[in-house]
Design a protein around this motif. Structure first.
Motif, PDB file in Angstrom:
ATOM      1  N   ASP A 232     -12.934 -11.955  58.961  1.00 51.05           N
ATOM      2  CA  ASP A 232     -12.089 -10.753  58.964  1.00 51.05           C
ATOM      3  C   ASP A 232     -11.426 -10.520  60.321  1.00 51.05           C
ATOM      4  O   ASP A 232     -10.817  -9.472  60.557  1.00 51.05           O
ATOM      5  N   GLY A 233     -11.565 -11.493  61.221  1.00 52.07           N
ATOM      6  CA  GLY A 233     -10.870 -11.400  62.508  1.00 52.07           C
ATOM      7  C   GLY A 233     -11.537 -10.527  63.537  1.00 52.07           C
ATOM      8  O   GLY A 233     -10.995 -10.348  64.633  1.00 52.07           O
ATOM      9  N   THR A 234     -12.710  -9.979  63.228  1.00 50.95           N
ATOM     10  CA  THR A 234     -13.391  -9.141  64.212  1.00 50.95           C
ATOM     11  C   THR A 234     -14.113  -9.971  65.272  1.00 50.95           C
ATOM     12  O   THR A 234     -14.502  -9.451  66.309  1.00 50.95           O
ATOM     13  N   ASP A 235     -14.297 -11.263  65.001  1.00 54.69           N
ATOM     14  CA  ASP A 235     -14.789 -12.198  66.019  1.00 54.69           C
ATOM     15  C   ASP A 235     -13.582 -12.997  66.503  1.00 54.69           C
ATOM     16  O   ASP A 235     -12.968 -13.753  65.745  1.00 54.69           O
ATOM     17  N   PHE A 236     -13.230 -12.807  67.774  1.00 52.86           N
ATOM     18  CA  PHE A 236     -12.023 -13.415  68.321  1.00 52.86           C
ATOM     19  C   PHE A 236     -12.238 -14.857  68.772  1.00 52.86           C
ATOM     20  O   PHE A 236     -11.299 -15.505  69.234  1.00 52.86           O
ATOM     21  N   GLY A 237     -13.469 -15.365  68.675  1.00 51.47           N
ATOM     22  CA  GLY A 237     -13.736 -16.726  69.081  1.00 51.47           C
ATOM     23  C   GLY A 237     -13.756 -16.869  70.586  1.00 51.47           C
ATOM     24  O   GLY A 237     -14.118 -15.941  71.316  1.00 51.47           O
ATOM     25  N   ASN A 238     -13.341 -18.032  71.073  1.00 51.25           N
ATOM     26  CA  ASN A 238     -13.431 -18.360  72.499  1.00 51.25           C
ATOM     27  C   ASN A 238     -12.094 -18.157  73.205  1.00 51.25           C
ATOM     28  O   ASN A 238     -11.024 -18.407  72.636  1.00 51.25           O
ATOM     29  N   ALA A 239     -12.178 -17.721  74.445  1.00 50.16           N
ATOM     30  CA  ALA A 239     -10.994 -17.612  75.300  1.00 50.16           C
ATOM     31  C   ALA A 239     -11.414 -17.888  76.735  1.00 50.16           C
ATOM     32  O   ALA A 239     -12.534 -17.580  77.146  1.00 50.16           O
ATOM     33  N   ILE A 240     -10.500 -18.486  77.493  1.00 52.31           N
ATOM     34  CA  ILE A 240     -10.778 -18.831  78.881  1.00 52.31           C
ATOM     35  C   ILE A 240     -10.783 -17.567  79.737  1.00 52.31           C
ATOM     36  O   ILE A 240      -9.900 -16.712  79.615  1.00 52.31           O
ATOM     37  N   VAL A 241     -11.778 -17.436  80.557  1.00 50.07           N
ATOM     38  CA  VAL A 241     -11.905 -16.266  81.428  1.00 50.07           C
ATOM     39  C   VAL A 241     -10.663 -16.124  82.306  1.00 50.07           C
ATOM     40  O   VAL A 241     -10.187 -17.094  82.906  1.00 50.07           O
ATOM     41  N   ALA A 242     -10.153 -14.896  82.345  1.00 49.41           N
ATOM     42  CA  ALA A 242      -9.055 -14.488  83.225  1.00 49.41           C
ATOM     43  C   ALA A 242      -7.697 -15.015  82.788  1.00 49.41           C
ATOM     44  O   ALA A 242      -6.704 -14.285  82.821  1.00 49.41           O
ATOM     45  N   THR A 243      -7.611 -16.250  82.363  1.00 49.55           N
ATOM     46  CA  THR A 243      -6.293 -16.814  82.053  1.00 49.55           C
ATOM     47  C   THR A 243      -6.027 -16.951  80.561  1.00 49.55           C
ATOM     48  O   THR A 243      -4.881 -16.961  80.131  1.00 49.55           O
ATOM     49  N   GLY A 244      -7.065 -17.053  79.760  1.00 49.58           N
ATOM     50  CA  GLY A 244      -6.883 -17.239  78.319  1.00 49.58           C
ATOM     51  C   GLY A 244      -6.896 -15.931  77.573  1.00 49.58           C
ATOM     52  O   GLY A 244      -7.424 -14.914  78.039  1.00 49.58           O
ATOM     53  N   SER A 245      -6.288 -15.902  76.378  1.00 50.76           N
ATOM     54  CA  SER A 245      -6.309 -14.705  75.543  1.00 50.76           C
ATOM     55  C   SER A 245      -6.163 -15.095  74.076  1.00 50.76           C
ATOM     56  O   SER A 245      -5.625 -16.167  73.755  1.00 50.76           O
ATOM     57  N   ALA A 334     -15.499 -20.579  80.674  1.00 50.09           N
ATOM     58  CA  ALA A 334     -14.931 -21.007  81.952  1.00 50.09           C
ATOM     59  C   ALA A 334     -13.696 -21.852  81.691  1.00 50.09           C
ATOM     60  O   ALA A 334     -13.579 -22.512  80.658  1.00 50.09           O
ATOM     61  N   ALA A 335     -12.773 -21.833  82.634  1.00 52.01           N
ATOM     62  CA  ALA A 335     -11.552 -22.607  82.490  1.00 52.01           C
ATOM     63  C   ALA A 335     -11.891 -24.090  82.378  1.00 52.01           C
ATOM     64  O   ALA A 335     -12.844 -24.576  83.008  1.00 52.01           O
ATOM     65  N   PRO A 336     -11.155 -24.850  81.583  1.00 51.25           N
ATOM     66  CA  PRO A 336     -11.410 -26.293  81.481  1.00 51.25           C
ATOM     67  C   PRO A 336     -11.367 -26.938  82.862  1.00 51.25           C
ATOM     68  O   PRO A 336     -10.466 -26.665  83.662  1.00 51.25           O
ATOM     69  N   ALA A 337     -12.335 -27.762  83.145  1.00 54.02           N
ATOM     70  CA  ALA A 337     -12.420 -28.398  84.467  1.00 54.02           C
ATOM     71  C   ALA A 337     -13.088 -29.753  84.323  1.00 54.02           C
ATOM     72  O   ALA A 337     -13.961 -29.945  83.460  1.00 54.02           O
ATOM     73  N   PRO A 338     -12.687 -30.673  85.151  1.00 53.95           N
ATOM     74  CA  PRO A 338     -13.356 -31.976  85.134  1.00 53.95           C
ATOM     75  C   PRO A 338     -14.730 -31.888  85.797  1.00 53.95           C
ATOM     76  O   PRO A 338     -15.005 -30.966  86.570  1.00 53.95           O
TER      77      PRO A 338
END
Length: 454
Positions: A232-245, A334-338
Protein backbone atom coordinates in the motif's frame (compact mmCIF):
# COMPACT_ATOMS: atom_id res chain seq x y z
CA UNK A 1 -95.35 27.51 9.93
CA UNK A 2 -91.84 26.87 8.55
CA UNK A 3 -88.51 25.49 9.68
CA UNK A 4 -84.86 26.03 8.72
CA UNK A 5 -82.70 22.94 8.30
CA UNK A 6 -78.95 22.98 7.39
CA UNK A 7 -78.07 21.06 4.24
CA UNK A 8 -75.89 18.11 5.27
CA UNK A 9 -72.49 18.20 3.57
CA UNK A 10 -72.95 21.71 2.21
CA UNK A 11 -71.23 24.19 4.45
CA UNK A 12 -72.97 27.50 4.95
CA UNK A 13 -76.33 26.49 3.46
CA UNK A 14 -79.78 26.21 5.03
CA UNK A 15 -83.08 25.03 3.63
CA UNK A 16 -86.32 26.99 4.17
CA UNK A 17 -89.14 24.49 4.28
CA UNK A 18 -92.82 25.41 4.42
CA UNK A 19 -94.08 22.28 6.10
CA UNK A 20 -97.80 23.15 6.04
CA UNK A 21 -100.22 25.95 5.37
CA UNK A 22 -100.74 26.48 9.04
CA UNK A 23 -100.55 30.15 9.89
CA UNK A 24 -100.16 31.15 6.26
CA UNK A 25 -103.07 33.20 4.86
CA UNK A 26 -104.85 31.66 1.97
CA UNK A 27 -104.12 33.00 -1.42
CA UNK A 28 -102.48 32.14 -4.64
CA UNK A 29 -99.22 32.80 -6.46
CA UNK A 30 -95.63 31.64 -6.43
CA UNK A 31 -93.10 32.43 -3.71
CA UNK A 32 -91.43 35.65 -4.84
CA UNK A 33 -89.33 36.78 -1.90
CA UNK A 34 -88.35 35.72 1.57
CA UNK A 35 -86.91 38.33 3.88
CA UNK A 36 -84.94 37.07 6.88
CA UNK A 37 -84.38 39.67 9.56
CA UNK A 38 -81.91 39.15 12.40
CA UNK A 39 -82.29 39.75 16.08
CA UNK A 40 -80.74 42.77 17.70
CA UNK A 41 -78.15 40.65 19.51
CA UNK A 42 -76.78 39.05 16.36
CA UNK A 43 -72.96 39.22 16.02
CA UNK A 44 -71.26 41.78 13.82
CA UNK A 45 -71.35 40.86 10.18
CA UNK A 46 -74.76 39.18 10.28
CA UNK A 47 -77.41 41.17 8.42
CA UNK A 48 -80.92 40.95 7.02
CA UNK A 49 -80.96 38.92 3.86
CA UNK A 50 -83.02 37.79 0.98
CA UNK A 51 -82.18 34.72 -1.04
CA UNK A 52 -78.77 36.11 -2.01
CA UNK A 53 -77.81 38.05 1.11
CA UNK A 54 -75.57 37.05 4.05
CA UNK A 55 -77.04 35.98 7.36
CA UNK A 56 -77.42 33.09 9.78
CA UNK A 57 -80.47 31.10 10.75
CA UNK A 58 -80.27 31.20 14.60
CA UNK A 59 -81.17 34.88 14.51
CA UNK A 60 -84.35 34.76 12.34
CA UNK A 61 -87.25 36.86 13.57
CA UNK A 62 -89.81 37.47 10.84
CA UNK A 63 -90.66 35.99 7.48
CA UNK A 64 -92.44 38.18 4.96
CA UNK A 65 -93.69 36.78 1.72
CA UNK A 66 -95.56 38.16 -1.24
CA UNK A 67 -97.71 37.13 -2.88
CA UNK A 68 -99.20 34.58 -0.54
CA UNK A 69 -98.32 30.98 -1.61
CA UNK A 70 -101.20 28.53 -1.87
CA UNK A 71 -99.07 25.39 -1.48
CA UNK A 72 -95.95 24.54 0.54
CA UNK A 73 -92.82 25.80 -1.21
CA UNK A 74 -89.20 24.67 -0.70
CA UNK A 75 -86.38 27.17 -1.25
CA UNK A 76 -82.65 26.80 -0.82
CA UNK A 77 -80.28 29.72 -0.25
CA UNK A 78 -76.70 30.32 0.94
CA UNK A 79 -75.99 31.81 4.33
CA UNK A 80 -72.45 33.28 4.80
CA UNK A 81 -71.32 33.15 8.42
CA UNK A 82 -68.03 34.99 9.41
CA UNK A 83 -65.31 32.31 9.74
CA UNK A 84 -61.48 32.00 9.69
CA UNK A 85 -59.72 30.34 6.74
CA UNK A 86 -56.18 29.03 7.37
CA UNK A 87 -53.55 28.78 4.63
CA UNK A 88 -49.82 28.02 4.88
CA UNK A 89 -47.13 28.98 2.40
CA UNK A 90 -43.43 28.24 1.92
CA UNK A 91 -41.39 30.36 -0.47
CA UNK A 92 -44.66 32.11 -1.37
CA UNK A 93 -46.17 28.81 -2.60
CA UNK A 94 -49.31 27.34 -1.03
CA UNK A 95 -48.85 24.12 0.93
CA UNK A 96 -52.17 22.22 0.82
CA UNK A 97 -53.58 20.88 4.05
CA UNK A 98 -52.71 17.19 4.28
CA UNK A 99 -49.88 17.48 1.74
CA UNK A 100 -47.64 14.38 1.80
CA UNK A 101 -45.36 15.21 -1.13
CA UNK A 102 -42.55 17.50 0.15
CA UNK A 103 -41.04 19.80 -2.45
CA UNK A 104 -38.14 22.20 -2.61
CA UNK A 105 -40.48 24.65 -4.36
CA UNK A 106 -42.60 25.25 -1.25
CA UNK A 107 -39.76 24.64 1.23
CA UNK A 108 -41.16 21.40 2.62
CA UNK A 109 -38.09 19.55 1.30
CA UNK A 110 -35.09 20.85 3.24
CA UNK A 111 -32.53 19.27 0.89
CA UNK A 112 -29.27 17.66 1.98
CA UNK A 113 -27.58 18.52 5.27
CA UNK A 114 -24.38 17.14 6.81
CA UNK A 115 -25.14 14.93 9.82
CA UNK A 116 -22.11 15.98 11.82
CA UNK A 117 -22.05 19.71 11.29
CA UNK A 118 -24.96 21.07 9.26
CA UNK A 119 -28.41 22.60 9.83
CA UNK A 120 -30.86 24.35 7.53
CA UNK A 121 -33.80 26.57 8.55
CA UNK A 122 -36.93 27.25 6.48
CA UNK A 123 -39.50 29.96 7.18
CA UNK A 124 -43.20 29.32 6.61
CA UNK A 125 -46.06 31.85 6.48
CA UNK A 126 -49.47 31.21 8.05
CA UNK A 127 -52.29 33.28 6.51
CA UNK A 128 -55.89 33.98 7.55
CA UNK A 129 -57.90 34.25 4.33
CA UNK A 130 -61.25 34.29 6.21
CA UNK A 131 -63.39 37.04 7.72
CA UNK A 132 -63.11 36.03 11.39
CA UNK A 133 -60.11 35.70 13.69
CA UNK A 134 -57.96 32.61 13.16
CA UNK A 135 -57.04 31.18 16.56
CA UNK A 136 -54.02 28.88 16.97
CA UNK A 137 -55.19 26.57 19.71
CA UNK A 138 -52.27 24.19 20.11
CA UNK A 139 -49.52 24.25 22.73
CA UNK A 140 -47.09 24.70 21.18
CA UNK A 141 -48.81 26.55 18.35
CA UNK A 142 -46.90 24.52 15.72
CA UNK A 143 -46.02 20.91 16.55
CA UNK A 144 -43.69 18.39 14.91
CA UNK A 145 -44.87 14.78 14.94
CA UNK A 146 -43.85 11.62 13.13
CA UNK A 147 -41.02 9.18 12.51
CA UNK A 148 -38.05 11.56 12.57
CA UNK A 149 -39.60 14.38 14.61
CA UNK A 150 -36.41 14.77 16.65
CA UNK A 151 -34.53 15.85 13.51
CA UNK A 152 -36.81 18.88 13.01
CA UNK A 153 -37.37 21.71 15.49
CA UNK A 154 -39.71 24.70 15.42
CA UNK A 155 -37.02 27.20 16.32
CA UNK A 156 -39.39 30.18 16.02
CA UNK A 157 -43.07 29.76 16.91
CA UNK A 158 -45.78 32.08 15.48
CA UNK A 159 -45.61 35.39 17.34
CA UNK A 160 -49.33 35.45 18.13
CA UNK A 161 -52.09 32.94 18.76
CA UNK A 162 -54.70 35.15 17.03
CA UNK A 163 -54.41 36.12 13.38
CA UNK A 164 -56.86 38.78 12.20
CA UNK A 165 -58.70 38.41 8.86
CA UNK A 166 -56.27 39.20 6.02
CA UNK A 167 -53.23 39.04 8.32
CA UNK A 168 -50.40 36.52 8.60
CA UNK A 169 -47.61 35.33 10.85
CA UNK A 170 -44.50 33.19 10.35
CA UNK A 171 -42.74 30.28 11.99
CA UNK A 172 -39.33 28.71 11.41
CA UNK A 173 -38.45 25.01 11.23
CA UNK A 174 -34.80 23.88 11.48
CA UNK A 175 -33.57 20.55 10.11
CA UNK A 176 -30.64 18.98 11.98
CA UNK A 177 -30.33 15.34 10.87
CA UNK A 178 -29.19 12.76 13.36
CA UNK A 179 -28.41 10.12 10.74
CA UNK A 180 -27.73 9.77 7.05
CA UNK A 181 -30.55 9.16 4.60
CA UNK A 182 -34.08 10.46 4.11
CA UNK A 183 -35.64 11.94 7.28
CA UNK A 184 -39.33 12.90 7.30
CA UNK A 185 -41.98 14.07 9.73
CA UNK A 186 -45.25 16.05 9.91
CA UNK A 187 -46.03 19.65 10.82
CA UNK A 188 -49.35 20.01 12.69
CA UNK A 189 -51.17 23.28 13.46
CA UNK A 190 -54.25 23.11 15.71
CA UNK A 191 -56.69 25.96 14.92
CA UNK A 192 -60.34 27.04 14.76
CA UNK A 193 -60.86 26.64 11.02
CA UNK A 194 -63.83 24.25 11.09
CA UNK A 195 -62.74 22.10 8.17
CA UNK A 196 -58.92 22.32 8.41
CA UNK A 197 -58.16 21.48 12.01
CA UNK A 198 -55.46 20.43 12.44
CA UNK A 199 -53.67 21.79 9.38
CA UNK A 200 -50.95 19.23 8.54
CA UNK A 201 -48.26 18.71 5.94
CA UNK A 202 -45.20 16.50 5.56
CA UNK A 203 -41.66 17.83 5.57
CA UNK A 204 -38.44 16.01 4.77
CA UNK A 205 -34.68 16.37 4.43
CA UNK A 206 -31.73 14.16 3.66
CA UNK A 207 -28.95 13.59 6.15
CA UNK A 208 -25.55 13.31 4.53
CA UNK A 209 -22.23 12.14 5.97
CA UNK A 210 -18.72 11.90 4.54
CA UNK A 211 -16.76 8.65 4.70
CA UNK A 212 -13.00 9.00 4.39
CA UNK A 213 -10.77 6.28 2.95
CA UNK A 214 -7.09 6.42 2.02
CA UNK A 215 -5.31 4.27 -0.52
CA UNK A 216 -1.75 3.71 -1.63
CA UNK A 217 -1.09 1.82 -4.87
CA UNK A 218 -4.86 1.27 -5.06
CA UNK A 219 -4.81 -0.65 -1.75
CA UNK A 220 -6.82 0.54 1.26
CA UNK A 221 -4.81 1.82 4.22
CA UNK A 222 -6.95 1.30 7.37
CA UNK A 223 -7.34 4.19 9.78
CA UNK A 224 -4.93 3.60 12.66
CA UNK A 225 -2.71 1.22 10.64
CA UNK A 226 0.66 0.65 12.33
CA UNK A 227 2.06 -2.01 9.98
CA UNK A 228 3.66 -0.27 6.98
CA UNK A 229 3.72 -2.33 3.80
CA UNK A 230 5.18 -2.01 0.34
CA UNK A 231 1.82 -3.20 -1.04
CA UNK A 232 0.00 0.00 0.00
CA UNK A 233 3.04 2.26 -0.29
CA UNK A 234 3.37 2.97 3.42
CA UNK A 235 6.80 1.30 3.36
CA UNK A 236 9.00 3.50 1.18
CA UNK A 237 11.79 0.93 0.93
CA UNK A 238 15.44 1.99 0.77
CA UNK A 239 16.90 5.42 0.08
CA UNK A 240 20.44 6.76 0.28
CA UNK A 241 21.08 8.94 3.31
CA UNK A 242 21.08 12.68 2.57
CA UNK A 243 21.19 12.37 -1.21
CA UNK A 244 18.56 9.75 -2.06
CA UNK A 245 14.77 10.10 -1.92
CA UNK A 246 11.62 8.10 -2.66
CA UNK A 247 8.21 9.71 -3.38
CA UNK A 248 4.87 7.94 -2.96
CA UNK A 249 1.39 9.16 -3.98
CA UNK A 250 -1.65 8.51 -1.78
CA UNK A 251 -5.35 8.94 -2.61
CA UNK A 252 -8.03 10.26 -0.25
CA UNK A 253 -11.50 9.02 -1.22
CA UNK A 254 -14.93 10.17 -0.05
CA UNK A 255 -17.17 7.09 0.05
CA UNK A 256 -19.98 8.94 1.85
CA UNK A 257 -22.95 11.12 0.86
CA UNK A 258 -21.78 14.51 2.14
CA UNK A 259 -18.75 16.68 1.39
CA UNK A 260 -15.54 15.51 3.05
CA UNK A 261 -13.75 18.53 4.52
CA UNK A 262 -10.04 18.25 5.27
CA UNK A 263 -9.83 20.58 8.24
CA UNK A 264 -6.18 20.51 9.27
CA UNK A 265 -3.50 23.14 8.67
CA UNK A 266 -1.73 21.65 6.83
CA UNK A 267 -4.33 19.23 5.52
CA UNK A 268 -1.90 16.29 5.83
CA UNK A 269 0.55 16.44 8.73
CA UNK A 270 3.62 14.31 9.54
CA UNK A 271 4.63 13.60 13.13
CA UNK A 272 6.55 11.00 15.08
CA UNK A 273 10.09 9.80 15.73
CA UNK A 274 11.63 10.52 12.33
CA UNK A 275 9.12 13.06 11.02
CA UNK A 276 11.91 15.22 9.57
CA UNK A 277 12.76 12.40 7.13
CA UNK A 278 9.29 12.60 5.50
CA UNK A 279 7.83 15.63 3.69
CA UNK A 280 4.36 16.22 2.20
CA UNK A 281 5.46 17.69 -1.12
CA UNK A 282 1.91 18.02 -2.53
CA UNK A 283 -1.11 18.66 -0.30
CA UNK A 284 -4.63 17.41 -1.19
CA UNK A 285 -7.56 19.65 -2.15
CA UNK A 286 -10.68 20.17 -0.04
CA UNK A 287 -13.63 19.64 0.09
CA UNK A 288 -13.90 16.23 -1.53
CA UNK A 289 -17.35 15.68 -3.05
CA UNK A 290 -19.24 12.40 -2.50
CA UNK A 291 -17.66 9.66 -4.66
CA UNK A 292 -14.76 12.03 -5.35
CA UNK A 293 -11.08 11.82 -4.49
CA UNK A 294 -7.91 13.87 -4.13
CA UNK A 295 -4.23 13.00 -3.86
CA UNK A 296 -1.17 13.97 -1.85
CA UNK A 297 2.52 13.09 -2.13
CA UNK A 298 5.06 12.19 0.54
CA UNK A 299 8.82 12.18 -0.08
CA UNK A 300 11.19 10.08 2.05
CA UNK A 301 14.71 11.51 2.40
CA UNK A 302 16.48 9.66 5.23
CA UNK A 303 18.71 11.63 7.55
CA UNK A 304 20.45 8.54 8.87
CA UNK A 305 20.87 4.87 8.13
CA UNK A 306 18.48 2.25 9.40
CA UNK A 307 14.72 2.06 9.83
CA UNK A 308 12.99 5.48 9.89
CA UNK A 309 9.32 5.83 10.95
CA UNK A 310 6.68 8.55 11.20
CA UNK A 311 2.90 9.00 11.38
CA UNK A 312 0.54 10.55 8.82
CA UNK A 313 -2.46 12.45 10.24
CA UNK A 314 -5.42 13.83 8.26
CA UNK A 315 -7.94 15.97 10.20
CA UNK A 316 -11.42 15.81 8.65
CA UNK A 317 -15.18 15.89 9.28
CA UNK A 318 -15.82 12.14 9.21
CA UNK A 319 -17.43 11.70 12.63
CA UNK A 320 -15.75 8.39 13.47
CA UNK A 321 -12.40 8.69 11.66
CA UNK A 322 -11.05 12.06 12.69
CA UNK A 323 -8.13 12.27 12.46
CA UNK A 324 -7.30 9.52 9.97
CA UNK A 325 -3.87 8.15 10.98
CA UNK A 326 -1.41 5.61 9.65
CA UNK A 327 2.27 4.80 10.10
CA UNK A 328 4.87 5.09 7.34
CA UNK A 329 8.46 3.92 7.23
CA UNK A 330 11.57 3.72 5.09
CA UNK A 331 15.13 2.51 5.44
CA UNK A 332 18.14 4.82 5.18
CA UNK A 333 21.16 3.35 3.46
CA UNK A 334 24.70 4.60 3.22
CA UNK A 335 25.65 6.01 -0.15
CA UNK A 336 27.03 3.40 -2.58
CA UNK A 337 30.78 3.16 -2.08
CA UNK A 338 33.56 0.85 -3.13
CA UNK A 339 35.31 -1.32 -0.58
CA UNK A 340 38.80 -2.54 -1.55
CA UNK A 341 40.30 -5.76 -0.29
CA UNK A 342 43.46 -7.54 -1.38
CA UNK A 343 44.20 -11.24 -1.08
CA UNK A 344 47.18 -13.47 -1.66
CA UNK A 345 46.71 -17.21 -1.82
CA UNK A 346 43.02 -16.52 -0.90
CA UNK A 347 44.08 -14.93 2.39
CA UNK A 348 43.20 -11.30 3.18
CA UNK A 349 46.10 -8.88 3.33
CA UNK A 350 45.08 -6.02 5.67
CA UNK A 351 45.61 -2.48 4.47
CA UNK A 352 48.82 -1.14 6.04
CA UNK A 353 50.11 -4.66 6.81
CA UNK A 354 53.83 -4.59 7.71
CA UNK A 355 54.28 -8.27 8.57
CA UNK A 356 54.85 -10.21 5.35
CA UNK A 357 53.77 -13.85 5.48
CA UNK A 358 54.11 -16.85 3.23
CA UNK A 359 50.47 -17.62 3.99
CA UNK A 360 49.18 -14.58 2.10
CA UNK A 361 52.06 -14.50 -0.39
CA UNK A 362 53.57 -11.26 0.87
CA UNK A 363 56.75 -13.19 1.79
CA UNK A 364 58.24 -14.37 -1.49
CA UNK A 365 60.69 -16.76 0.21
CA UNK A 366 64.11 -17.39 -1.33
CA UNK A 367 65.12 -16.70 -4.88
CA UNK A 368 67.64 -19.27 -6.11
CA UNK A 369 71.01 -17.97 -7.24
CA UNK A 370 70.98 -14.28 -7.71
CA UNK A 371 69.52 -13.19 -10.04
CA UNK A 372 66.80 -15.86 -9.69
CA UNK A 373 63.11 -14.77 -9.48
CA UNK A 374 59.76 -15.66 -7.83
CA UNK A 375 56.34 -14.44 -9.04
CA UNK A 376 53.22 -14.13 -6.86
CA UNK A 377 49.68 -13.34 -7.95
CA UNK A 378 47.45 -11.04 -5.84
CA UNK A 379 43.70 -10.42 -6.13
CA UNK A 380 41.99 -7.04 -5.69
CA UNK A 381 38.36 -7.43 -4.62
CA UNK A 382 35.53 -4.85 -4.54
CA UNK A 383 33.35 -5.69 -1.53
CA UNK A 384 31.41 -2.42 -1.77
CA UNK A 385 28.31 -1.14 -3.60
CA UNK A 386 29.94 1.18 -6.15
CA UNK A 387 32.66 0.75 -8.75
CA UNK A 388 36.20 0.53 -7.38
CA UNK A 389 38.45 2.74 -9.47
CA UNK A 390 42.21 2.11 -9.41
CA UNK A 391 43.45 5.66 -9.90
CA UNK A 392 47.24 5.38 -9.87
CA UNK A 393 49.62 5.46 -12.83
CA UNK A 394 50.62 2.75 -12.82
CA UNK A 395 47.72 1.18 -10.91
CA UNK A 396 50.03 -0.82 -8.60
CA UNK A 397 53.24 0.88 -7.51
CA UNK A 398 56.29 -0.63 -5.76
CA UNK A 399 58.27 1.65 -3.46
CA UNK A 400 60.61 1.36 -0.49
CA UNK A 401 64.16 0.30 0.37
CA UNK A 402 64.53 -2.47 -2.21
CA UNK A 403 61.84 -1.44 -4.69
CA UNK A 404 64.07 -2.33 -7.60
CA UNK A 405 64.09 -5.98 -6.49
CA UNK A 406 60.31 -6.21 -7.05
CA UNK A 407 58.43 -5.52 -10.28
CA UNK A 408 54.71 -5.52 -11.14
CA UNK A 409 54.79 -7.77 -14.15
CA UNK A 410 51.01 -7.75 -14.71
CA UNK A 411 48.83 -4.73 -13.82
CA UNK A 412 45.17 -5.10 -12.70
CA UNK A 413 42.17 -3.85 -14.69
CA UNK A 414 39.93 -0.95 -13.62
CA UNK A 415 37.19 -0.25 -12.68
CA UNK A 416 36.24 -3.22 -10.53
CA UNK A 417 32.44 -3.59 -10.27
CA UNK A 418 30.75 -4.31 -6.92
CA UNK A 419 31.33 -7.95 -6.09
CA UNK A 420 34.03 -8.20 -8.77
CA UNK A 421 37.77 -8.68 -8.68
CA UNK A 422 40.95 -8.29 -10.71
CA UNK A 423 44.52 -9.60 -10.32
CA UNK A 424 48.08 -8.38 -10.59
CA UNK A 425 51.43 -10.10 -10.38
CA UNK A 426 54.58 -9.10 -8.56
CA UNK A 427 57.95 -10.70 -9.42
CA UNK A 428 60.81 -10.81 -6.90
CA UNK A 429 64.22 -10.77 -8.52
CA UNK A 430 66.87 -9.82 -5.91
CA UNK A 431 70.04 -8.15 -6.99
CA UNK A 432 71.80 -8.96 -3.75
CA UNK A 433 71.71 -11.73 -1.18
CA UNK A 434 69.75 -11.27 2.10
CA UNK A 435 66.33 -9.95 3.14
CA UNK A 436 64.86 -7.60 0.60
CA UNK A 437 61.73 -5.55 1.38
CA UNK A 438 59.46 -3.10 -0.43
CA UNK A 439 55.93 -1.67 -0.22
CA UNK A 440 53.01 -2.26 -2.56
CA UNK A 441 50.72 0.77 -2.98
CA UNK A 442 47.39 0.82 -4.80
CA UNK A 443 45.74 4.24 -5.28
CA UNK A 444 41.91 3.94 -5.42
CA UNK A 445 38.56 5.61 -4.63
CA UNK A 446 37.80 3.77 -1.37
CA UNK A 447 37.30 6.74 0.96
CA UNK A 448 39.10 5.23 3.96
CA UNK A 449 41.66 2.93 2.30
CA UNK A 450 43.45 5.10 -0.24
CA UNK A 451 46.11 4.14 -0.93
CA UNK A 452 45.92 0.48 -0.02
CA UNK A 453 49.42 -0.54 1.10
CA UNK A 454 51.22 -3.63 2.42
Amino acid sequence: GFSLVKNVGTAGQVRVSFASAEGIPSGSGALINILLTVKADAPAGVSNLTLSQAGTEPYLQDVNYTPIPTTPVNGTFTVNVPAPEINVQGNGVNIPNGDTSPSATDGTDFGSVNVASGTVAHTFTMQNLGDANLNLTGSPRVSIIGTHAADFTVTTQPATATIAPGASTTFVVTFNPSAAGLRSTTVSIANNDSDENPYTFTIQGTGTAPEINVQGNGVNIPDGDTTPSTADGTDFGNAIVATGSVTHIFTIQNLGTGNLNLTGTPKVAISGTNAADFTVTSQPSSPVAPSGSTTFEIRFTPGATGLRTASVSIANNDSDENPYNFTIQGTGQAAPAPEINVQGNGVNIPNGDTTPSTADGTDFGNAVDVPGSVTHTFTIQNLGTADLNLTGTPRVVISGAHATDFAVTSQPSSPVVPGGSTTFQVTFQPIERGLRTATVSIANNDADENPYTF
